[in-house]
Design a protein around this motif. Structure first.
Motif, PDB file in Angstrom:
ATOM      1  N   THR A   7       0.837  -1.207   0.000  1.00 31.89           N
ATOM      2  CA  THR A   7       0.000   0.000   0.000  1.00 31.89           C
ATOM      3  C   THR A   7       0.865   1.249   0.000  1.00 31.89           C
ATOM      4  N   GLU A  27      -3.381  -3.557  -5.830  1.00 26.98           N
ATOM      5  CA  GLU A  27      -4.105  -4.808  -6.067  1.00 26.98           C
ATOM      6  C   GLU A  27      -3.471  -5.957  -5.295  1.00 26.98           C
ATOM      7  N   VAL A  30      -4.594  -5.686  -1.600  1.00 26.37           N
ATOM      8  CA  VAL A  30      -5.941  -6.183  -1.303  1.00 26.37           C
ATOM      9  C   VAL A  30      -6.079  -7.674  -1.601  1.00 26.37           C
ATOM     10  N   HIS A  40      -7.802  -0.533  -1.134  1.00 28.90           N
ATOM     11  CA  HIS A  40      -8.855  -0.215  -2.104  1.00 28.90           C
ATOM     12  C   HIS A  40      -8.807   1.269  -2.474  1.00 28.90           C
ATOM     13  N   TRP A  41      -8.515   2.112  -1.488  1.00 31.05           N
ATOM     14  CA  TRP A  41      -8.386   3.556  -1.739  1.00 31.05           C
ATOM     15  C   TRP A  41      -7.255   3.823  -2.733  1.00 31.05           C
ATOM     16  N   GLY A  44      -8.244   2.694  -6.174  1.00 30.26           N
ATOM     17  CA  GLY A  44      -9.214   3.626  -6.752  1.00 30.26           C
ATOM     18  C   GLY A  44      -8.571   4.906  -7.250  1.00 30.26           C
ATOM     19  N   ALA A  59     -13.590  -0.068  -6.803  1.00 26.53           N
ATOM     20  CA  ALA A  59     -12.563  -0.081  -5.753  1.00 26.53           C
ATOM     21  C   ALA A  59     -13.025   0.727  -4.543  1.00 26.53           C
ATOM     22  N   ARG A  62     -15.713  -1.159  -2.645  1.00 25.85           N
ATOM     23  CA  ARG A  62     -15.113  -2.222  -1.819  1.00 25.85           C
ATOM     24  C   ARG A  62     -14.452  -1.628  -0.582  1.00 25.85           C
ATOM     25  N   GLY A  63     -13.828  -0.498  -0.753  1.00 27.27           N
ATOM     26  CA  GLY A  63     -13.230   0.172   0.402  1.00 27.27           C
ATOM     27  C   GLY A  63     -14.266   0.578   1.425  1.00 27.27           C
TER      28      GLY A  63
END
Length: 89
Positions: A7, A27, A30, A40-41, A44, A59, A62-63
């Motif tokens: 991340t 990706e 997650v 997810h942030w 996105g 995305a 999902r976040g």
């Protein structure tokens, strides 16, 4: 944890405008931790920068499933949805 490293590297790639690389790292984050809202942030935001707004909306959705109180996530999801609506007019 490995997901956090991915991340953070995604953020570094994005800061360097290396959005494909940032997306790949987000990706992977997650994939390792599916409920990791930050991953997810990052995915996105990279997708938005790549002009892939439909995927970005997914995305952010999902976040929000992982972090329903995130105003930042909700705000960006609404912004992306409004862009998508504007392009369908």
């Amino acid at each position: 944890a490995a997901y956090d490293v991915y991340t953070n590297r995604a953020a570094a790639h994005a800061a360097l405008k290396m959005f494909e690389e940032g997306l790949a790292d987000a990706e992977e984050a997650v994939r390792l931790k599916p409920d990791w809202a930050k991953g997810h942030w990052r995915a996105g935001t990279c997708l938005v920068c790549l002009g892939r707004n439909k995927e970005a909306a997914v995305a952010f959705e999902r976040g929000l499933e992982s972090s329903p109180d995130s105003e930042q996530m909700r705000s960006e999801l609404e912004r992306v949805r409004s862009v998508l609506r504007a392009h369908h007019l």
